[in-house]
Design a protein around this motif. Structure first.
Motif, short mmCIF file in Angstrom:
data_model
loop_
_atom_site.label_atom_id
_atom_site.label_comp_id
_atom_site.label_asym_id
_atom_site.label_seq_id
_atom_site.Cartn_x
_atom_site.Cartn_y
_atom_site.Cartn_z
N LYS A 55 -1.69 -0.75 -1.01
CA LYS A 55 -1.25 0.64 -0.99
C LYS A 55 -0.17 0.85 0.07
O LYS A 55 0.84 1.53 -0.16
N ILE A 56 -0.39 0.25 1.23
CA ILE A 56 0.60 0.36 2.32
C ILE A 56 1.92 -0.24 1.87
O ILE A 56 2.99 0.35 2.07
N GLY A 57 1.85 -1.42 1.26
CA GLY A 57 3.08 -2.08 0.79
C GLY A 57 3.82 -1.25 -0.22
O GLY A 57 5.05 -1.17 -0.20
N ALA A 58 3.09 -0.61 -1.12
CA ALA A 58 3.72 0.21 -2.15
C ALA A 58 4.41 1.43 -1.55
O ALA A 58 5.52 1.79 -1.94
N VAL A 59 3.75 2.07 -0.59
CA VAL A 59 4.32 3.27 0.04
C VAL A 59 5.57 2.92 0.84
O VAL A 59 6.58 3.64 0.80
N LEU A 60 5.52 1.80 1.57
CA LEU A 60 6.63 1.42 2.43
C LEU A 60 7.72 0.62 1.71
O LEU A 60 8.82 0.47 2.22
N GLY A 61 7.39 0.09 0.54
CA GLY A 61 8.33 -0.80 -0.13
C GLY A 61 8.41 -2.12 0.59
O GLY A 61 9.47 -2.75 0.66
N ALA A 62 7.27 -2.58 1.13
CA ALA A 62 7.22 -3.81 1.91
C ALA A 62 6.50 -4.90 1.15
O ALA A 62 5.48 -4.64 0.49
N ALA A 63 7.00 -6.12 1.23
CA ALA A 63 6.37 -7.26 0.55
C ALA A 63 5.28 -7.89 1.40
O ALA A 63 4.34 -8.47 0.87
N TYR A 64 5.42 -7.78 2.73
CA TYR A 64 4.45 -8.39 3.63
C TYR A 64 4.08 -7.43 4.75
O TYR A 64 4.87 -6.57 5.14
N ILE A 65 2.87 -7.60 5.28
CA ILE A 65 2.38 -6.80 6.39
C ILE A 65 1.99 -7.74 7.52
O ILE A 65 1.26 -8.72 7.29
N VAL A 66 2.45 -7.48 8.74
CA VAL A 66 1.99 -8.19 9.92
C VAL A 66 0.92 -7.33 10.58
O VAL A 66 1.16 -6.17 10.91
N ASP A 67 -0.27 -7.92 10.73
CA ASP A 67 -1.40 -7.18 11.26
C ASP A 67 -2.05 -8.00 12.35
O ASP A 67 -1.76 -9.20 12.50
N GLY A 68 -2.95 -7.40 13.12
CA GLY A 68 -3.62 -8.18 14.14
C GLY A 68 -4.45 -7.34 15.07
O GLY A 68 -4.64 -6.14 14.86
N SER A 69 -4.94 -8.00 16.12
CA SER A 69 -5.78 -7.32 17.11
C SER A 69 -5.60 -7.97 18.47
O SER A 69 -5.15 -9.12 18.56
#
Length: 258
Positions: A33-47
Motif C-alpha cells: 500500500k505504501i509503495g502504491a501511494v508513493l509510486g515506489a518500487a522498494y522500501i528501506v525500513d529498519g529499527s
C-alpha cells in the motif's frame, strides 16, 4: 533521513522526498500500500536499539510490489561510530539494488556524536516552522558547531534557519540575512561543494540584495551536485519566477514534487 539523503545522491535512483515518505513510519502498514501511494518500487525500513554505549541497527530492503524481503543486515556499533552506519546501510542498500555507485557522505566529516545529536534536535525543532522552533533550532545548531566546528551540515542548517527567520519576519531582516551569509560562507569553507549552502546564498542574493546575476550563479552551482534536491529545486524555481520565466519554474517545481 541521513540514509535517504545518501541514497538521493545516486543519479540512477529516484528517492521519494522526506515529507512524503516519513508519513509512513508506522511499521504496521502494508508495504504494498505504501509503495502504491508513493509510486515506489522498494522500501528501506529498519529499527535502532541502544544498550549503554552499544547500538544495534537492523535495516532491510522490501519489494513494495509484492512485499517480500529482498535484503537485510544487522549493524552492531559503538555509539561513537554510529555516524558511519548510515553510509554503510545506504551503500549496502544500493548494492542490493544492483547499482555500482560511489557515495560521498557529507556526514563523513562528523566525528562527535553529541554534536550530531544537537544537530538532529535542531532539525526537528526548525521543522516546526514557527518562531520558537527556529530559535531552538539556531541554539541547537550553534551548540553542535561548538562541539564539532567541522560539521558543515550544522552550518548549512544554521544559514537556512536564519534565512527562514528573515523570510517570516520574525527578526530584523538586515541582521538575519547577514547571519545567513556568515553561516553559509562558513559551511562552504568546510564543504566547498555544499549544494544547500550555495542555494541559501543564492536565495539571499535574490530576496535581500536583488542581485540577479549572483543569485543565478549560486543556484546553478547548487544544482550541479544536487539536481534532485527538492530544496534546491524550489529555490531555483523561485528565481525563475522572479526573472519572468514561469514555465521554467514549473518544470523545476514538478521535479521537486517528484
Amino acid at each position: 533521513e541521513e540514509i535517504r539523503n545518501l541514497l538521493g545522491t545516486i543519479p540512477e535512483l529516484r528517492v521519494i522526498g522526506r515529507t512524503s515518505s516519513f508519513q509512513f513510519r508506522d511499521r504496521g502498514q502494508d508495504v504494498r500500500k505504501i509503495g502504491a501511494v508513493l509510486g515506489a518500487a522498494y522500501i528501506v525500513d529498519g529499527s535502532v536499539r541502544r544498550s549503554g554505549e552499544q547500538a544495534r541497527v537492523v535495516a532491510q530492503l522490501l519489494d513494495a510490489r509484492d512485499g517480500p524481503q529482498g535484503w537485510s543486515r544487522t549493524f552492531d556499533r559503538n555509539v561513537v561510530d554510529i555516524l558511519r552506519v548510515q553510509q554503510d546501510i545506504a551503500t549496502a542498500a544500493a548494492r542490493a539494488l544492483q547499482q555500482e555507485v560511489v557515495i560521498v557522505s557529507a556526514s563523513g566529516v562528523m566525528h562527535n556524536s553529541e554534536a550530531y545529536d544537537h544537530y538532529l534536535r535542531g532539525v526537528h525543532a526548525s521543522d516546526r516552522f514557527d518562531r520558537q522552533g527556529f530559535e531552538e533550532g539556531i541554539a541547537q545548531f550553534r551548540r553542535a558547531l561548538e562541539l564539532d566546528p567541522t560539521m558543515a551540515a550544522a552550518a548549512v542548517a544554521l544559514a537556512e534557519t536564519w534565512s527562514s527567520m528573515a523570510d517570516w519576519g520574525f527578526v530584523d531582516a538586515a541582521d538575519a540575512w547577514e547571519r545567513t551569509r556568515e553561516a553559509a560562507e562558513a559551511a562552504l569553507k568546510l564543504e566547498p561543494k555544499s549544494a544547500r549552502a550555495h542555494a541559501v546564498l543564492g536565495n539571499r542574493f535574490l530576496e535581500y540584495e536583488w542581485n540577479w546575476p549572483a543569485a543565478r550563479r549560486e543556484l546553478q552551482i547548487a544544482l550541479e551536485p544536487a539536481p534532485h534536491d527538492s530544496t534546491v529545486l524550489g529555490q531555483v524555481a523561485q528565481e525563475r519566477v522572479v526573472m519572468g520565466h514561469p514555465e521554467e519554474a514549473l518544470q523545476y517545481i514538478d521535479s521537486a514534487l517528484a
